[in-house]
Design an enzyme around this catalytic site. Structure first.
Site, short mmCIF file in Angstrom:
data_model
loop_
_atom_site.label_atom_id
_atom_site.label_comp_id
_atom_site.label_asym_id
_atom_site.label_seq_id
_atom_site.Cartn_x
_atom_site.Cartn_y
_atom_site.Cartn_z
N GLN A 126 0.78 -1.24 -0.01
CA GLN A 126 -0.01 0.35 -0.38
C GLN A 126 1.08 1.06 -0.02
OE1 GLN A 126 -2.33 0.48 3.84
NE2 GLN A 126 -4.05 2.02 2.54
N GLY A 127 1.46 1.73 -1.06
CA GLY A 127 1.30 3.18 -1.38
C GLY A 127 0.86 4.20 -1.30
N TYR A 128 0.10 4.70 0.56
CA TYR A 128 -0.24 6.33 0.42
C TYR A 128 0.33 7.26 1.56
CZ TYR A 128 -5.40 4.70 0.26
OH TYR A 128 -6.39 4.63 -0.78
N SER A 129 1.07 6.36 2.37
CA SER A 129 2.00 7.94 3.80
C SER A 129 2.74 8.28 2.56
CB SER A 129 2.03 7.02 5.12
OG SER A 129 1.31 6.62 5.44
N GLU A 245 -9.80 -0.46 5.76
CA GLU A 245 -9.40 -0.88 6.08
C GLU A 245 -9.23 -1.32 7.74
OE1 GLU A 245 -5.93 1.41 5.78
OE2 GLU A 245 -4.64 0.32 6.68
N SER A 364 -4.30 6.77 12.54
CA SER A 364 -3.47 6.64 13.68
C SER A 364 -5.20 6.69 14.81
CB SER A 364 -3.45 8.04 14.53
OG SER A 364 -3.49 9.18 14.57
N ASN A 365 -4.76 6.25 16.48
CA ASN A 365 -5.95 6.13 17.09
C ASN A 365 -6.79 7.90 17.47
OD1 ASN A 365 -5.57 3.67 17.34
ND2 ASN A 365 -5.72 3.21 18.88
N GLU A 366 -5.42 8.67 17.82
CA GLU A 366 -6.29 9.93 17.96
C GLU A 366 -7.43 10.41 17.43
OE1 GLU A 366 -2.91 9.19 18.17
OE2 GLU A 366 -2.74 9.22 20.60
C1 FAD Z 1 4.37 -0.38 10.87
C2 FAD Z 1 3.43 0.53 10.30
C3 FAD Z 1 3.14 0.25 9.15
C4 FAD Z 1 2.54 1.23 8.36
N1 FAD Z 1 1.83 0.32 6.95
C5 FAD Z 1 2.05 1.13 6.03
C6 FAD Z 1 1.62 0.65 4.61
O1 FAD Z 1 1.83 -0.53 4.29
N2 FAD Z 1 1.22 1.88 4.01
C7 FAD Z 1 1.09 3.05 4.14
O2 FAD Z 1 1.27 4.04 2.93
N3 FAD Z 1 1.43 3.41 5.63
C8 FAD Z 1 1.49 2.32 6.19
N4 FAD Z 1 1.85 3.47 7.54
C9 FAD Z 1 2.15 4.49 7.62
C10 FAD Z 1 0.61 4.73 8.93
O3 FAD Z 1 -0.87 5.40 7.69
C11 FAD Z 1 0.92 6.12 9.30
O4 FAD Z 1 1.89 6.20 10.28
C12 FAD Z 1 -0.22 7.00 10.06
O5 FAD Z 1 -1.35 7.63 8.83
C13 FAD Z 1 0.39 7.87 10.97
O6 FAD Z 1 1.03 9.29 10.15
P1 FAD Z 1 2.24 9.94 10.12
O7 FAD Z 1 3.74 8.73 10.50
O8 FAD Z 1 2.95 10.39 9.38
O9 FAD Z 1 2.37 9.80 11.98
P2 FAD Z 1 1.14 11.79 11.54
O10 FAD Z 1 0.48 11.99 10.81
O11 FAD Z 1 2.87 13.20 11.59
O12 FAD Z 1 0.70 12.27 13.38
C14 FAD Z 1 1.79 12.14 14.35
C15 FAD Z 1 0.87 12.60 16.01
O13 FAD Z 1 0.35 12.82 15.93
C16 FAD Z 1 -1.47 12.17 16.04
N5 FAD Z 1 -2.15 13.56 15.22
C17 FAD Z 1 -2.18 14.18 13.36
N6 FAD Z 1 -2.65 14.37 13.38
C18 FAD Z 1 -3.46 14.93 14.15
C19 FAD Z 1 -5.02 16.01 14.62
N7 FAD Z 1 -5.52 16.22 13.52
N8 FAD Z 1 -5.52 15.56 16.11
C20 FAD Z 1 -4.58 14.42 17.01
N9 FAD Z 1 -3.93 14.27 16.96
C21 FAD Z 1 -2.95 13.81 15.35
C22 FAD Z 1 -0.84 11.56 15.25
O14 FAD Z 1 -1.99 11.18 15.86
C23 FAD Z 1 0.32 11.40 15.42
O15 FAD Z 1 0.26 10.19 17.52
C24 FAD Z 1 1.66 2.41 8.67
C25 FAD Z 1 2.90 3.43 9.60
C26 FAD Z 1 3.24 2.04 10.57
C27 FAD Z 1 3.33 2.68 11.89
#
Ligand code: FAD
Length: 379
Positions: A126-129, A245, A364-366
Site C-alpha cells: 500500500q503506497g499511501y503515506s 482497512e 492513528s487512534n487520535e
Molecule cells: C508499522 C506501520 C506500518 C505502516 N504501513 C503502512 C503501509 O503499508 N502503507 C501506508 O501507506 N502507510 C503505512 N503506515 C503509515 C501510517 O498510516 C501512518 O504512520 C499514520 O497514518 C500516521 O501518520 P504519520 O506517521 O505521518 O504521523 P503524523 O500524522 O505526523 O502524526 C504524529 C502524531 O500526531 C497525531 N496527530 C496527527 N494529526 C492529528 C490530529 N489532527 N488530531 C490529533 N492528533 C493528531 C497522530 O495521532 C500521531 O500520534 C504504517 C505505519 C506503521 C507505524
C-alpha cells in the site's frame, strides 16, 4: 438485539474450527503475532490453502470467488482463524486493492488483477503515506505527469509494509494542478514493483525486524490503463479503501488466543513462591483486560447485529480499531510483566516493541477519536 450465535451459526463455527484443525499447518500456527515472524512463502502458503478451499476472500462477490457468507459468518471465520493462531492474511490485495477494483475497476482491470490476488499470485503493498503526509494524507506530493499513454511518477512513499515482498503497489499520486484543493487532483495508480526507477529501502525498527520500507519513484513510467477510476478521483477511492482497512483491525480472535497464552504464562511464572496468577495485583490487571476484551467482542456483535438488519455501521466503527489495538498492546505489556527480564531473550520484548505500531497504522487512534467526535457525536 440478539448477541448469541444462532444454531446454524454455531454449526458453521464448528465446521470452520474442524477444518482449521485439519488444514492449518502446525509449523505456521503458533507464530501469529507480527508479519516479521513469517517469510513471503509462509504467508503465501496459508493464503493458497485458503484459496483452494474457496475461503480466501469471503466478502468478494460470488462471481469473483466470494463465499456468500453473512457478515456474522465472516466474523466467526475471522475469529476462529485468529483463535487457531493462523498466520495473518495480508490485507493489501484481498481487503484493499481487491474491493477497490470490484467497486471502481474497469472490466479489463478486474479480469487482469482479481484472479491473481485471489490465488496469491501477486503480492501487493500500500503506497499511501509519505514523509509529512500520514494523518494529513491529502497533502501527499508524489507527482504523476501524463506523457502520452503513460504517467511518469516521481516522489516517495514511506512506512510501506512488506514492500520488499511485493510484486505490485497501489499508490495515491498527485495528477492535478498545485493550486487545487488538496483532496482534488489525486489519482489512484497500480504500479508494477519491477518498473525501472523504483527503489525499496528498509526502515529499521526498534524491535530489529524488517517489516516497513521507504519506496522511491524516480520517473517511473506507469501505463494509463493502470489508473483506477477517473483521473482526479483518487480521494474517493482512498476513502472507500480506508473504510475497509478499519473493519479489519480489531483482531478479537487473536487477542483471545493471546489472553489464554498470558494466563498459561502467569500460571507457570512464580512470584514470592506462588504462581503469578495468584498475585492480587496481577490478577486485577488480567481480569480488567479480559472484561475489556469481552466488552469489545459484544460491541463487535452489536455492529454485526446492525449489519444483519441491513444497516452498515457508520463512523462509530472506529471504536473497534481504538479498543482492539489498545487491548493488543495491553496484552503485550502484561506478557512482559509476567515474564520479567527473560522477556528480553524470549521474543516477548520484540513483540511488545512491534505492537506500538497498532495504535498508529490504519489511521492513528487520535485520528479515529477525531472521526468519532466529528462524524458520530457531531462535536
Ligand atoms: C508499522 C506501520 C506500518 C505502516 N504501513 C503502512 C503501509 O503499508 N502503507 C501506508 O501507506 N502507510 C503505512 N503506515 C503509515 C501510517 O498510516 C501512518 O504512520 C499514520 O497514518 C500516521 O501518520 P504519520 O506517521 O505521518 O504521523 P503524523 O500524522 O505526523 O502524526 C504524529 C502524531 O500526531 C497525531 N496527530 C496527527 N494529526 C492529528 C490530529 N489532527 N488530531 C490529533 N492528533 C493528531 C497522530 O495521532 C500521531 O500520534 C504504517 C505505519 C506503521 C507505524
Amino acid at each position: 438485539m440478539d448477541l448469541n450465535d444462532a444454531p446454524e451459526e454455531l454449526a458453521f463455527r464448528d465446521s470452520v474450527r474442524a477444518w482449521l484443525r485439519d488444514n492449518l499447518p502446525e509449523e505456521l500456527s503458533d507464530r501469529a503475532l507480527g508479519y516479521d515472524d513469517y517469510t513471503r512463502e509462509d504467508l503465501l502458503r496459508w493464503h493458497r490453502i485458503l484459496a483452494r478451499q474457496g475461503w480466501i476472500a469471503p466478502s468478494w462477490p460470488k462471481e469473483w470467488g466470494g463465499t456468500d457468507w453473512s457478515p456474522v459468518q465472516r466474523y466467526i471465520f475471522e475469529e476462529e482463524c485468529g483463535y487457531a493462531g493462523a498466520p495473518p492474511l495480508i490485507p493489501f490485495g484481498l481487503a484493499m486493492c481487491g474491493p477497490v477494483l470490484i467497486r471502481f475497476g474497469t472490466p479489463a482491470q478486474k479480469q487482469r488483477f482479481l484472479p491473481r490476488i485471489y490465488n496469491g499470485d501477486d503480492f501487493w503493498c500500500q503506497g499511501y503515506s509519505e514523509p509529512g503526509s500520514g494523518s494529513d494524507l491529502a497533502s501527499l506530493k508524489t507527482r504523476a505527469v501524463r506523457d502520452g499513454d503513460h504517467y511518469v511518477v516521481t516522489g516517495q512513499k514511506t512506512w510501506t509494509t512488506l514492500a520488499h515482498f511485493a510484486d505490485w503497489i497501489f499508490c495515491l499520486v498527485r495528477t492535478g494542478a498545485a493550486d487545487e484543493k488538496k483532496q482534488e487532483g489525486i489519482s489512484f495508480l497500480l504500479v508494477d514493483m519491477k518498473s525501472p526507477g523504483i527503489t525499496v529501502r528498509p526502515l529499521e525498527l526498534m524491535d530489529g525486524g524488517r517489516e516497513v520500507n521507504e519506496v522511491f519513484f524516480d520517473a517511473v513510467r506507469v501505463p494509463v490503463d493502470q489508473r483506477v477510476h477517473d483521473e482526479g478521483a483518487g480521494w474517493t477511492v482512498a476513502k472507500f479503501l480506508l473504510g475497509h482497512e478499519r473493519m479489519n483491525t480489531a483482531r478479537i480472535g487473536t487477542s483471545r488466543r493471546e489472553l489464554e497464552r498470558l494466563k498459561a504464562l502467569a500460571t507457570r511464572q512464580a512470584k514470592d513462591g506462588r504462581p503469578l496468577i495468584e498475585d492480587a495485583r496481577f490478577r486485577d490487571k488480567l481480569t480488567r483486560l479480559e472484561a475489556e476484551l469481552t466488552a469489545l467482542s459484544i460491541t463487535n456483535l452489536r455492529f454485526l447485529d446492525q449489519l444483519r438488519g441491513g444497516r452498515p455501521p457508520g463512523p462509530e466503527i472506529s471504536m473497534l480499531k481504538i479498543r482492539g489495538t489498545e487491548i493488543q498492546q495491553r496484552l503485550t505489556e502484561l506478557a512482559m510483566l509476567a515474564e520479567g527480564p527473560l522477556a528480553a531473550t524470549s521474543g516477548l520484548a520484540r513483540h511488545y516493541c512491534n505492537f506500538r505500531k497498532t495504535s498508529i497504522y490504519a489511521g492513528s487512534n487520535e485520528i479515529q477519536r477525531n472521526i468519532i467526535a466529528k462524524l458520530a457525536l457531531g462535536l
